[in-house]
Every structure is written in structure tokens, then in C-alpha cells.
Motif scaffolding. Structure first.
Motif, PDB file in Angstrom:
ATOM      1  N   GLU A  69       0.819  -1.225   0.000  1.00  0.00           N
ATOM      2  CA  GLU A  69       0.000   0.000   0.000  1.00  0.00           C
ATOM      3  C   GLU A  69       0.848   1.268   0.000  1.00  0.00           C
ATOM      4  O   GLU A  69       0.347   2.368  -0.244  1.00  0.00           O
ATOM      5  CB  GLU A  69      -1.014  -0.012   1.160  1.00  0.00           C
ATOM      6  CG  GLU A  69      -0.449  -0.047   2.558  1.00  0.00           C
ATOM      7  CD  GLU A  69      -0.111  -1.462   3.063  1.00  0.00           C
ATOM      8  OE1 GLU A  69       0.001  -2.396   2.256  1.00  0.00           O
ATOM      9  OE2 GLU A  69       0.055  -1.612   4.295  1.00  0.00           O
ATOM     10  N   GLU A  70       2.157   1.124   0.237  1.00  0.00           N
ATOM     11  CA  GLU A  70       3.028   2.316   0.240  1.00  0.00           C
ATOM     12  C   GLU A  70       3.602   2.628  -1.143  1.00  0.00           C
ATOM     13  O   GLU A  70       4.263   3.637  -1.341  1.00  0.00           O
ATOM     14  CB  GLU A  70       4.196   2.104   1.216  1.00  0.00           C
ATOM     15  CG  GLU A  70       3.741   2.204   2.655  1.00  0.00           C
ATOM     16  CD  GLU A  70       4.846   1.870   3.643  1.00  0.00           C
ATOM     17  OE1 GLU A  70       5.988   1.595   3.232  1.00  0.00           O
ATOM     18  OE2 GLU A  70       4.524   1.875   4.842  1.00  0.00           O
ATOM     19  N   ILE A  71       3.357   1.734  -2.107  1.00  0.00           N
ATOM     20  CA  ILE A  71       3.976   1.908  -3.429  1.00  0.00           C
ATOM     21  C   ILE A  71       3.194   2.925  -4.263  1.00  0.00           C
ATOM     22  O   ILE A  71       1.965   2.880  -4.313  1.00  0.00           O
ATOM     23  CB  ILE A  71       4.021   0.563  -4.199  1.00  0.00           C
ATOM     24  CG1 ILE A  71       4.857  -0.447  -3.424  1.00  0.00           C
ATOM     25  CG2 ILE A  71       4.544   0.756  -5.613  1.00  0.00           C
ATOM     26  CD1 ILE A  71       4.872  -1.852  -4.031  1.00  0.00           C
ATOM     27  N   ILE A  72       3.919   3.838  -4.914  1.00  0.00           N
ATOM     28  CA  ILE A  72       3.293   4.670  -5.947  1.00  0.00           C
ATOM     29  C   ILE A  72       3.788   4.143  -7.295  1.00  0.00           C
ATOM     30  O   ILE A  72       4.992   3.933  -7.488  1.00  0.00           O
ATOM     31  CB  ILE A  72       3.648   6.159  -5.771  1.00  0.00           C
ATOM     32  CG1 ILE A  72       2.993   6.680  -4.491  1.00  0.00           C
ATOM     33  CG2 ILE A  72       3.206   6.986  -6.989  1.00  0.00           C
ATOM     34  CD1 ILE A  72       3.153   8.171  -4.243  1.00  0.00           C
ATOM     35  N   TYR A  73       2.838   3.903  -8.204  1.00  0.00           N
ATOM     36  CA  TYR A  73       3.189   3.349  -9.515  1.00  0.00           C
ATOM     37  C   TYR A  73       3.354   4.474 -10.523  1.00  0.00           C
ATOM     38  O   TYR A  73       2.587   5.442 -10.542  1.00  0.00           O
ATOM     39  CB  TYR A  73       2.112   2.356  -9.972  1.00  0.00           C
ATOM     40  CG  TYR A  73       2.130   1.100  -9.129  1.00  0.00           C
ATOM     41  CD1 TYR A  73       3.004   0.058  -9.432  1.00  0.00           C
ATOM     42  CD2 TYR A  73       1.310   0.976  -8.005  1.00  0.00           C
ATOM     43  CE1 TYR A  73       3.052  -1.091  -8.640  1.00  0.00           C
ATOM     44  CE2 TYR A  73       1.358  -0.166  -7.209  1.00  0.00           C
ATOM     45  CZ  TYR A  73       2.230  -1.189  -7.538  1.00  0.00           C
ATOM     46  OH  TYR A  73       2.290  -2.319  -6.753  1.00  0.00           O
ATOM     47  N   LEU A  74       4.367   4.343 -11.377  1.00  0.00           N
ATOM     48  CA  LEU A  74       4.683   5.373 -12.373  1.00  0.00           C
ATOM     49  C   LEU A  74       4.869   4.717 -13.745  1.00  0.00           C
ATOM     50  O   LEU A  74       5.156   3.522 -13.827  1.00  0.00           O
ATOM     51  CB  LEU A  74       6.017   6.051 -12.029  1.00  0.00           C
ATOM     52  CG  LEU A  74       6.178   6.750 -10.679  1.00  0.00           C
ATOM     53  CD1 LEU A  74       7.639   7.173 -10.504  1.00  0.00           C
ATOM     54  CD2 LEU A  74       5.259   7.962 -10.596  1.00  0.00           C
ATOM     55  N   SER A  75       4.785   5.560 -14.790  1.00  0.00           N
ATOM     56  CA  SER A  75       5.226   5.092 -16.107  1.00  0.00           C
ATOM     57  C   SER A  75       6.649   5.603 -16.316  1.00  0.00           C
ATOM     58  O   SER A  75       7.047   6.608 -15.703  1.00  0.00           O
ATOM     59  CB  SER A  75       4.308   5.630 -17.195  1.00  0.00           C
ATOM     60  OG  SER A  75       4.325   7.035 -17.143  1.00  0.00           O
ATOM     61  N   SER A  76       7.408   4.915 -17.166  1.00  0.00           N
ATOM     62  CA  SER A  76       8.770   5.400 -17.422  1.00  0.00           C
ATOM     63  C   SER A  76       8.713   6.570 -18.400  1.00  0.00           C
ATOM     64  O   SER A  76       7.786   6.685 -19.205  1.00  0.00           O
ATOM     65  CB  SER A  76       9.660   4.279 -17.963  1.00  0.00           C
ATOM     66  OG  SER A  76       9.138   3.729 -19.138  1.00  0.00           O
ATOM     67  N   LEU A  77       9.721   7.438 -18.320  1.00  0.00           N
ATOM     68  CA  LEU A  77       9.772   8.611 -19.203  1.00  0.00           C
ATOM     69  C   LEU A  77       9.990   8.151 -20.649  1.00  0.00           C
ATOM     70  O   LEU A  77      10.697   7.164 -20.887  1.00  0.00           O
ATOM     71  CB  LEU A  77      10.950   9.514 -18.805  1.00  0.00           C
ATOM     72  CG  LEU A  77      10.891  10.189 -17.436  1.00  0.00           C
ATOM     73  CD1 LEU A  77      12.221  10.906 -17.153  1.00  0.00           C
ATOM     74  CD2 LEU A  77       9.730  11.182 -17.346  1.00  0.00           C
ATOM     75  N   ALA A 177      14.873   3.971 -14.723  1.00  0.00           N
ATOM     76  CA  ALA A 177      14.001   3.821 -13.542  1.00  0.00           C
ATOM     77  C   ALA A 177      14.238   4.989 -12.580  1.00  0.00           C
ATOM     78  O   ALA A 177      13.288   5.595 -12.061  1.00  0.00           O
ATOM     79  CB  ALA A 177      14.263   2.490 -12.847  1.00  0.00           C
ATOM     80  N   LEU A 178      15.516   5.306 -12.369  1.00  0.00           N
ATOM     81  CA  LEU A 178      15.833   6.392 -11.432  1.00  0.00           C
ATOM     82  C   LEU A 178      15.327   7.737 -11.970  1.00  0.00           C
ATOM     83  O   LEU A 178      14.660   8.497 -11.263  1.00  0.00           O
ATOM     84  CB  LEU A 178      17.344   6.425 -11.190  1.00  0.00           C
ATOM     85  CG  LEU A 178      17.856   7.431 -10.172  1.00  0.00           C
ATOM     86  CD1 LEU A 178      19.068   6.861  -9.423  1.00  0.00           C
ATOM     87  CD2 LEU A 178      18.229   8.778 -10.776  1.00  0.00           C
ATOM     88  N   ALA A 179      15.617   8.017 -13.251  1.00  0.00           N
ATOM     89  CA  ALA A 179      15.226   9.314 -13.825  1.00  0.00           C
ATOM     90  C   ALA A 179      13.702   9.464 -13.847  1.00  0.00           C
ATOM     91  O   ALA A 179      13.175  10.569 -13.678  1.00  0.00           O
ATOM     92  CB  ALA A 179      15.784   9.448 -15.241  1.00  0.00           C
ATOM     93  N   SER A 180      12.992   8.348 -14.032  1.00  0.00           N
ATOM     94  CA  SER A 180      11.524   8.410 -14.082  1.00  0.00           C
ATOM     95  C   SER A 180      10.963   8.760 -12.712  1.00  0.00           C
ATOM     96  O   SER A 180       9.913   9.398 -12.603  1.00  0.00           O
ATOM     97  CB  SER A 180      10.951   7.074 -14.567  1.00  0.00           C
ATOM     98  OG  SER A 180      11.421   6.797 -15.863  1.00  0.00           O
ATOM     99  N   LYS A 181      11.666   8.335 -11.663  1.00  0.00           N
ATOM    100  CA  LYS A 181      11.250   8.722 -10.306  1.00  0.00           C
ATOM    101  C   LYS A 181      11.618  10.185 -10.039  1.00  0.00           C
ATOM    102  O   LYS A 181      10.790  10.983  -9.594  1.00  0.00           O
ATOM    103  CB  LYS A 181      11.928   7.822  -9.274  1.00  0.00           C
ATOM    104  CG  LYS A 181      11.718   8.325  -7.861  1.00  0.00           C
ATOM    105  CD  LYS A 181      12.230   7.393  -6.807  1.00  0.00           C
ATOM    106  CE  LYS A 181      11.765   7.903  -5.443  1.00  0.00           C
ATOM    107  NZ  LYS A 181      11.895   6.921  -4.404  1.00  0.00           N
ATOM    108  N   VAL A 182      12.880  10.539 -10.309  1.00  0.00           N
ATOM    109  CA  VAL A 182      13.390  11.870  -9.955  1.00  0.00           C
ATOM    110  C   VAL A 182      12.595  12.973 -10.665  1.00  0.00           C
ATOM    111  O   VAL A 182      12.290  14.013 -10.076  1.00  0.00           O
ATOM    112  CB  VAL A 182      14.901  11.960 -10.272  1.00  0.00           C
ATOM    113  CG1 VAL A 182      15.424  13.381 -10.123  1.00  0.00           C
ATOM    114  CG2 VAL A 182      15.680  11.011  -9.370  1.00  0.00           C
TER     115      VAL A 182
END
Ligand code: PML
Ligand code: MG
Length: 278
Positions: A69-77, A177-182
């Protein structure tokens, strides 16, 4: 029931612990299901013991269960590749990318120079784009973006997608993965990075509007110095919110963004537009 996920983090150095002056060799992390813990730990160990920067004599590996439940899901750039002939052309392109991401040209040039002159850090520099001052709480370490990876179930699709583009290597998988988060961090307007691995000369500029802009050369071959700068605009967000996102928030990429193609600088920015600083 969904499988449990674990965040595995590794950092390694030569000459002892980072905290006692050891030279950073490698840092990496993965988010994996239980059945992949052993293979992931052993590949992270192997990486530290056979690294092109040298053999680590200090390796720290930690493992922590993640609450779903703590995960936020993203798409990659989205990925764009800018093919450049050498690192000087790459750096001129990077300045243009930072400018397109919203920095003024003097700010963009200053950020690039900061990275070129930076000491080798384990983490990234977090720079206030107005004052050009470093904002990390620990200046020896820098700030590390942690708690991110690709969702285990899309990993095979990711490898097939990158393979088709000739980009299926560990540098691209981890950096994207890192850049998509940052890029999604509060107040971050852009990131610039090039590798500290001596044989890997590519790097990127990323931002929410630009996506992930790869430049095929951002440093000369044989140089074991690289790093990252996260460009922060304090008018857009609070520093603590930004640090929380980078260091604490767990983000998992469960959707793969598109590849926009390969361009020369002239093709992408228009004839000689990038000619500054050449
Ligand atoms: C790294 O290896 O530490 C960073 C690599 C950045 C560039 C990856 C790419 O080729 O897109
Ligand atoms: Mg590296």
C-alpha cells in the motif's frame, strides 16, 4: 494473494567503508519478489567484486520488505537518443536540453560545469537553480534517489522493448528507472547524469516535459568520474517534500513509456541552435 516484495540495496567501496573515506565503487538497488532474493543479492555482490572501477573491499547489502500500500506506480519517461560525435558536442546538447527543460542558458551552463568539476560522490548533488548552491543535508554523501525499480511482472517486456532499440543494458535499465522517479519529485525541474564507469560515456538529461534525453557521449572514454545533479526550484516546492520523495517514497514502474527515436543535435534543435559553448 499478491507476492511480497523486497527492496534490496547495495553500496560498495574500495579502501573501506564510504564513511571512513573509502572510494565509491558501485551502488544499486532492486525491488524483487521473495524467490528472486538470492539471485539478486548474488548478482549485486558479483557486480561489486568485478567492477571496472576496481574490486570492492567493503560491501553493504540491506533488505527490507515493502508494504504494497506504500507503493506509488509510475510510467517510465519517453526515451529520445541524441547521437553526438564526441563529449563536447554532447555537453553542448545537454545545455540545450537543460534550457528546454526550463533553465536559463547561464543556469544550464553553470549546472553542467558543476557536474564536470564535481568530486566523485556516492549520491547526487541537489542544486538550487537560482543560487547554484548545494542543498543536500550531507555534502560528503550527496542525496541518493532510492526505493525504485521496474515492476517484476513487466521486466521481460522491458528487456524485449529495450532490446529492439539496442538499449538493453544495465546502465539504461537502472538510469531510466531512477530518472523516471526523480523527474516526478516536487520541485525538480531537470536532472543531468553521466556514468562513472570508465568505459561508459553516455549520459542523459531528464525532465517531466523533455522525458529521458540520452546523449551518446557526455565524457571522454577512460574517465572514472561521473555523477548526477538534481536541479531544484525552491519556488515550486518545499525541500523536505522533495527529499522525502527522493529518499523515502517507494516507486515502481509498471508502464513502459515510448521510444521517440534517434536524432542528431541539428535534427532535434534546429541548425546550430546548440552552437553555444562549442
Ligand atoms: C550510470 O551508468 O551510472 C548512468 C548511465 C546513464 C546513461 C544511461 C543510458 O545510456 O541511457
Ligand atoms: Mg556506475
Amino acid at each position: 494473494m499478491q507476492k511480497k516484495l523486497y527492496n534490496i540495496k547495495m553500496r560498495s567501496a574500495q579502501g573501506g567503508n564510504h564513511k571512513k573515506g573509502g572510494q565509491h565503487i558501485s551502488g544499486a538497488e532492486r525491488i524483487v519478489p521473495e524467490e528472486d532474493i538470492f539471485s539478486t543479492v548474488s548478482s549485486l555482490l558479483k557486480r561489486s567484486l568485478t567492477h571496472s572501477k576496481g574490486k570492492a573491499d567493503f560491501i553493504n547489502i540491506s533488505l527490507e520488505e515493502i508494504k504494497r500500500e506504500e507503493i506509488i506506480y509510475l510510467s517510465s519517461l519517453p526515451i529520445t537518443t541524441l547521437e553526438v560525435r564526441n563529449y563536447k558536442e554532447g555537453r553542448a546538447g545537454a545545455i540545450q536540453c537543460l534550457h528546454t527543460a526550463g533553465l536559463s542558458l547561464p543556469q544550464a551552463r553553470a549546472i553542467l560545469n558543476l557536474l564536470a568539476e564535481a568530486p566523485s560522490l556516492r549520491g547526487a548533488m541537489l542544486i538550487d537553480i537560482h543560487t547554484l548552491k548545494r542543498l543536500e543535508p550531507d555534502l560528503q554523501r550527496g542525496v541518493r534517489a532510492t526505493g525504485m525499480d521496474w515492476a517484476p511482472e513487466i521486466y521481460p517486456r522491458l528487456e524485449a522493448f529495450l532490446e529492439k532499440e539496442g538499449l538493453n543494458n544495465i546502465h539504461v535499465r537502472e538510469a531510466l528507472a531512477l530518472a523516471s522517479k526523480v523527474a516526478r519529485a516536487p520541485g525538480i525541474v531537470a536532472e543531468i547524469c553521466w556514468s562513472d564507469d570508465p568505459e561508459y560515456t553516455a549520459g542523459y538529461v531528464a525532465s517531466p516535459s523533455l522525458g529521458y534525453m540520452r546523449l551518446t557521449h557526455l565524457k571522454p572514454a577512460g574517465v572514472a568520474k561521473g555523477g548526477r545533479i538534481f536541479c531544484f526550484d525552491p519556488c515550486q516546492a518545499n525541500l523536505q517534500q522533495c527529499l522525502h520523495w527522493l529518499e523515502e517514497q517507494i516507486t515502481v514502474i509498471n508502464e513502459i513509456g515510448p521510444c521517440k527515436g534517434i536524432f542528431s543535435l541539428n535534427n532535434y534543435f534546429g541548425e546550430n541552435k546548440y552552437g553555444v559553448n562549442r
